[in-house]
Design a protein around this motif. Sequence first.
Motif, PDB file in Angstrom:
ATOM      1  N   LEU A 101     -69.794 -38.444   0.338  1.00  0.00           N
ATOM      2  CA  LEU A 101     -69.034 -38.414   1.692  1.00  0.00           C
ATOM      3  C   LEU A 101     -68.347 -37.405   2.199  1.00  0.00           C
ATOM      4  O   LEU A 101     -67.587 -36.606   1.581  1.00  0.00           O
ATOM      5  N   TRP A 128     -65.068 -36.624  -2.020  1.00  0.00           N
ATOM      6  CA  TRP A 128     -65.598 -36.427  -0.578  1.00  0.00           C
ATOM      7  C   TRP A 128     -65.094 -35.134  -0.228  1.00  0.00           C
ATOM      8  O   TRP A 128     -64.453 -34.379  -0.746  1.00  0.00           O
ATOM      9  N   ALA A 157     -72.205 -40.346   5.967  1.00  0.00           N
ATOM     10  CA  ALA A 157     -72.870 -40.749   4.393  1.00  0.00           C
ATOM     11  C   ALA A 157     -74.389 -40.843   4.697  1.00  0.00           C
ATOM     12  O   ALA A 157     -74.630 -41.348   5.893  1.00  0.00           O
TER      13      ALA A 157
END
Length: 320
Positions: free
Chosen positions: A77, A108, A137
């Motif tokens: 992400l 992330w 994403a």
Amino acid sequence: MTGPGRQTPAASFAGAVDLSALKERAARRSAPQPSAPAASRSASDSPAAASSGVPVIVDVTEATFEAEVVERSHQVLVVVDLWAPWCEPCKQLSPALEKLAREGNGSWILAKVDVEENPRIAQVFGVESIPTVVAIAGGQPVHAFSGAQSEDQIRNWLAELKKAIGDKLPGLPAEGEAAPAEPPADPRFEAAEEALNEGDFDKAEAEYQKILVEEPRNAEAKSGLNHARFLARVRSIDPEAPRKAEADPSDIEAQLAAADLEIISQQPGKAFQRLIDVVRATAGDDRAVARERLLSLLEMFDPADPTVLAARRDLAAALF
């Protein structure tokens, strides 16, 4: 872009933004830009590094957007922080995001974009105020919010995103571990995409048609074909179409053009509903034209997108 700090609820961007425009722009640059943060940062300000050895906070430019955001988002992400030096709410939000990125230790990535220096990125996302934060994403925007948020609010937002994404992303490779090898590019698609990037939409359509002759059910080729046709149409689209469509609901051409403009302005749900209403209100050739146009637009988007699924259900109800 309006003034900073306008609070808006989190909004889904799934399937509505074409990030490839930034790749094309970057490819035209004569010299590659460094993907690392600016060297002027002091050691104490340097981004945190994940256990994989990859920085978890990166400064991103238009030239590095493809590598740092789009490509990396296929592994993990990526949260894009769109900010500017003069923005007071940004000065509250950015430190909280950076703290949480360090705590996340590579689960992330925080990509920071100065919109003053990189206005094209803000334009691609349709940003109307800053700060704006967009989650990416699998190469696509999936959620966003605007305005300052508390650390707890951001933490909860991230938790919901991670829950929604689940194990769909493989994660960054560990230090010293090679990233998974990508399959070789299909030259048929490369030819079509090159034509698209050059603005030769007729050639792109022909290249996608060749693929579909060999593989009639190839979803990627169908999507590319519809993208090529869409881009060819909007080159000469009538900007007055929405006004004409409002004035005369029976003007089918105006309705079709208005739907295209709504796609351009990142309102796919509104475009889909407009064409469903035309299908519901017409018969014969007009209904067939509206139905085919709607299906071609739907095939440009992720088939699992909730907006696409809802539109397909509504179209079925309108037809039967």
